[in-house]
Enzyme design. Sequence first.
Site, mmCIF file in Angstrom:
data_model
loop_
_atom_site.group_PDB
_atom_site.id
_atom_site.type_symbol
_atom_site.label_atom_id
_atom_site.label_comp_id
_atom_site.label_asym_id
_atom_site.label_seq_id
_atom_site.Cartn_x
_atom_site.Cartn_y
_atom_site.Cartn_z
ATOM 1 N N LYS A 14 10.783 6.131 -5.053
ATOM 2 C CA LYS A 14 9.986 6.925 -5.990
ATOM 3 C C LYS A 14 10.746 8.176 -6.459
ATOM 4 O O LYS A 14 11.755 8.559 -5.854
ATOM 5 C CB LYS A 14 8.665 7.315 -5.320
ATOM 6 N N PHE A 64 -7.507 10.714 -6.651
ATOM 7 C CA PHE A 64 -6.064 10.975 -6.662
ATOM 8 C C PHE A 64 -5.303 10.098 -7.654
ATOM 9 O O PHE A 64 -4.076 10.129 -7.698
ATOM 10 C CB PHE A 64 -5.459 10.828 -5.249
ATOM 11 N N ARG A 102 7.505 -2.620 5.624
ATOM 12 C CA ARG A 102 6.393 -1.671 5.880
ATOM 13 C C ARG A 102 6.628 -0.915 7.186
ATOM 14 O O ARG A 102 6.306 0.268 7.288
ATOM 15 C CB ARG A 102 5.052 -2.419 5.961
ATOM 16 N N THR A 108 1.130 5.771 5.179
ATOM 17 C CA THR A 108 1.022 6.297 3.815
ATOM 18 C C THR A 108 1.141 7.819 3.767
ATOM 19 O O THR A 108 1.843 8.373 2.926
ATOM 20 C CB THR A 108 -0.352 5.881 3.227
ATOM 21 N N ARG A 122 8.747 7.663 5.503
ATOM 22 C CA ARG A 122 7.721 8.574 4.975
ATOM 23 C C ARG A 122 7.536 9.837 5.811
ATOM 24 O O ARG A 122 6.867 10.774 5.371
ATOM 25 C CB ARG A 122 6.403 7.814 4.806
ATOM 26 N N HIS A 146 7.502 3.079 -2.126
ATOM 27 C CA HIS A 146 6.407 2.100 -2.123
ATOM 28 C C HIS A 146 6.933 0.817 -1.503
ATOM 29 O O HIS A 146 8.074 0.423 -1.749
ATOM 30 C CB HIS A 146 5.941 1.802 -3.553
HETATM 31 P P1 GTP Z 1 2.210 2.365 -1.563
HETATM 32 O O1 GTP Z 1 3.323 1.674 -0.848
HETATM 33 O O2 GTP Z 1 2.701 3.491 -2.456
HETATM 34 O O3 GTP Z 1 1.294 1.401 -2.277
HETATM 35 O O4 GTP Z 1 1.378 3.096 -0.433
HETATM 36 P P2 GTP Z 1 0.400 2.434 0.651
HETATM 37 O O5 GTP Z 1 0.302 0.963 0.458
HETATM 38 O O6 GTP Z 1 0.844 2.930 1.992
HETATM 39 O O7 GTP Z 1 -0.962 3.127 0.288
HETATM 40 P P3 GTP Z 1 -2.003 2.785 -0.864
HETATM 41 O O8 GTP Z 1 -1.599 1.549 -1.599
HETATM 42 O O9 GTP Z 1 -3.349 2.833 -0.264
HETATM 43 O O10 GTP Z 1 -1.850 4.042 -1.818
HETATM 44 C C1 GTP Z 1 -0.923 4.086 -2.893
HETATM 45 C C2 GTP Z 1 -0.433 5.524 -3.050
HETATM 46 O O11 GTP Z 1 -1.559 6.344 -3.352
HETATM 47 C C3 GTP Z 1 0.144 6.120 -1.752
HETATM 48 O O12 GTP Z 1 1.536 5.872 -1.640
HETATM 49 C C4 GTP Z 1 -0.151 7.593 -1.917
HETATM 50 O O13 GTP Z 1 0.850 8.233 -2.718
HETATM 51 C C5 GTP Z 1 -1.461 7.594 -2.698
HETATM 52 N N1 GTP Z 1 -2.617 7.723 -1.797
HETATM 53 C C6 GTP Z 1 -3.168 6.751 -1.008
HETATM 54 N N2 GTP Z 1 -4.232 7.217 -0.337
HETATM 55 C C7 GTP Z 1 -4.355 8.509 -0.708
HETATM 56 C C8 GTP Z 1 -5.291 9.534 -0.350
HETATM 57 O O14 GTP Z 1 -6.219 9.343 0.452
HETATM 58 N N3 GTP Z 1 -5.124 10.749 -0.947
HETATM 59 C C9 GTP Z 1 -4.116 11.000 -1.817
HETATM 60 N N4 GTP Z 1 -4.019 12.238 -2.356
HETATM 61 N N5 GTP Z 1 -3.227 10.060 -2.180
HETATM 62 C C10 GTP Z 1 -3.338 8.825 -1.641
HETATM 63 MG MG MG Z 2 -0.103 0.090 -1.402
#
Ligand code: GTP
Ligand code: MG
Length: 242
Positions: A14, A64, A102, A108, A122, A146
């Site tokens: 990213k 968000f 992962r 996350t 992360r 991601h």
């Molecule tokens: P990705 O690999 O980026 O898809 O992350 P993830 O699979 O671990 O998490 P998810 O798909 O649920 O969320 C996608 C993105 O949204 C995350 O990488 C974060 O940047 C953002 N995000 C997820 N949950 C939250 C939250 O509760 N609050 C905020 N501010 N951002 C969030």
């Molecule tokens: Mg995700």
Amino acid sequence: MENKPPEQTLVLIKPDALKNSLTGYVLSLLSETHTGLRFAGAKIVHVHRMLAEQHYVEHRDRDFYAPLLDYIMGLAHYPDEPHKRRVIALVYSGPDAVQKIRDIVGPTNPHVAREKKPGCIRALGTIVTVHDAAGKVGERMDNLIHASAKPAEAEREIKLWFRPNDIPPAMRVYPVEASDAHYYFRDGRLLTTHEPGSLFLLAPGKVAWSSDLETLRLLARGQSAPCPLESVAAKYLINEQS
Ligand code: GTP
Ligand code: MG
């Protein structure tokens, strides 16, 4: 020995990782030596809004979502330098690709990542306080990378970011076929003949994901399709416009 089906996963390095010069570090952690996985695709992407919206479609109703789109589009980290707004999109291929990556990526939330999994990618992320146009306070999780969470998610995401010919034929794991029609995109509409200002998607003979062609054929006949047109068109618009 058990013969597992080939598995692929989408990784996005990213804009915060690029800004903090962590690209090489991330690639080292994901290298074939560490993971046993191979690159199947790689591209530098200036993320346009349609692609960002489709990528994070599951979050469209969350508070968000807007800061998340600003983040993945590079607007958050490069507000005044559009030419620096990029992500590195990668497809990794091999046994248990989704889970292996992962695990290296970690939780996350960067605070949780530091607490629960020191050393994961992360753990180097941060959380930023943001304000919307009305002054409402929110958070943005700048977590550097991601990675697809499930094999079905990986398939959707790889097909969203990559055309078949971005991936060597012998490394493709999802069905492809040749288009038998012309397809263009303009203002959210699918066209089968060129109109001024329309963007070219496919011509007869051009190889596409079979699932994309199914969607295009249904939409061209005025029928409803399993996926939105934008999820097919977005990849063909990558790096076409600033
Ligand atoms: P990705 O690999 O980026 O898809 O992350 P993830 O699979 O671990 O998490 P998810 O798909 O649920 O969320 C996608 C993105 O949204 C995350 O990488 C974060 O940047 C953002 N995000 C997820 N949950 C939250 C939250 O509760 N609050 C905020 N501010 N951002 C969030
Ligand atoms: Mg995700």
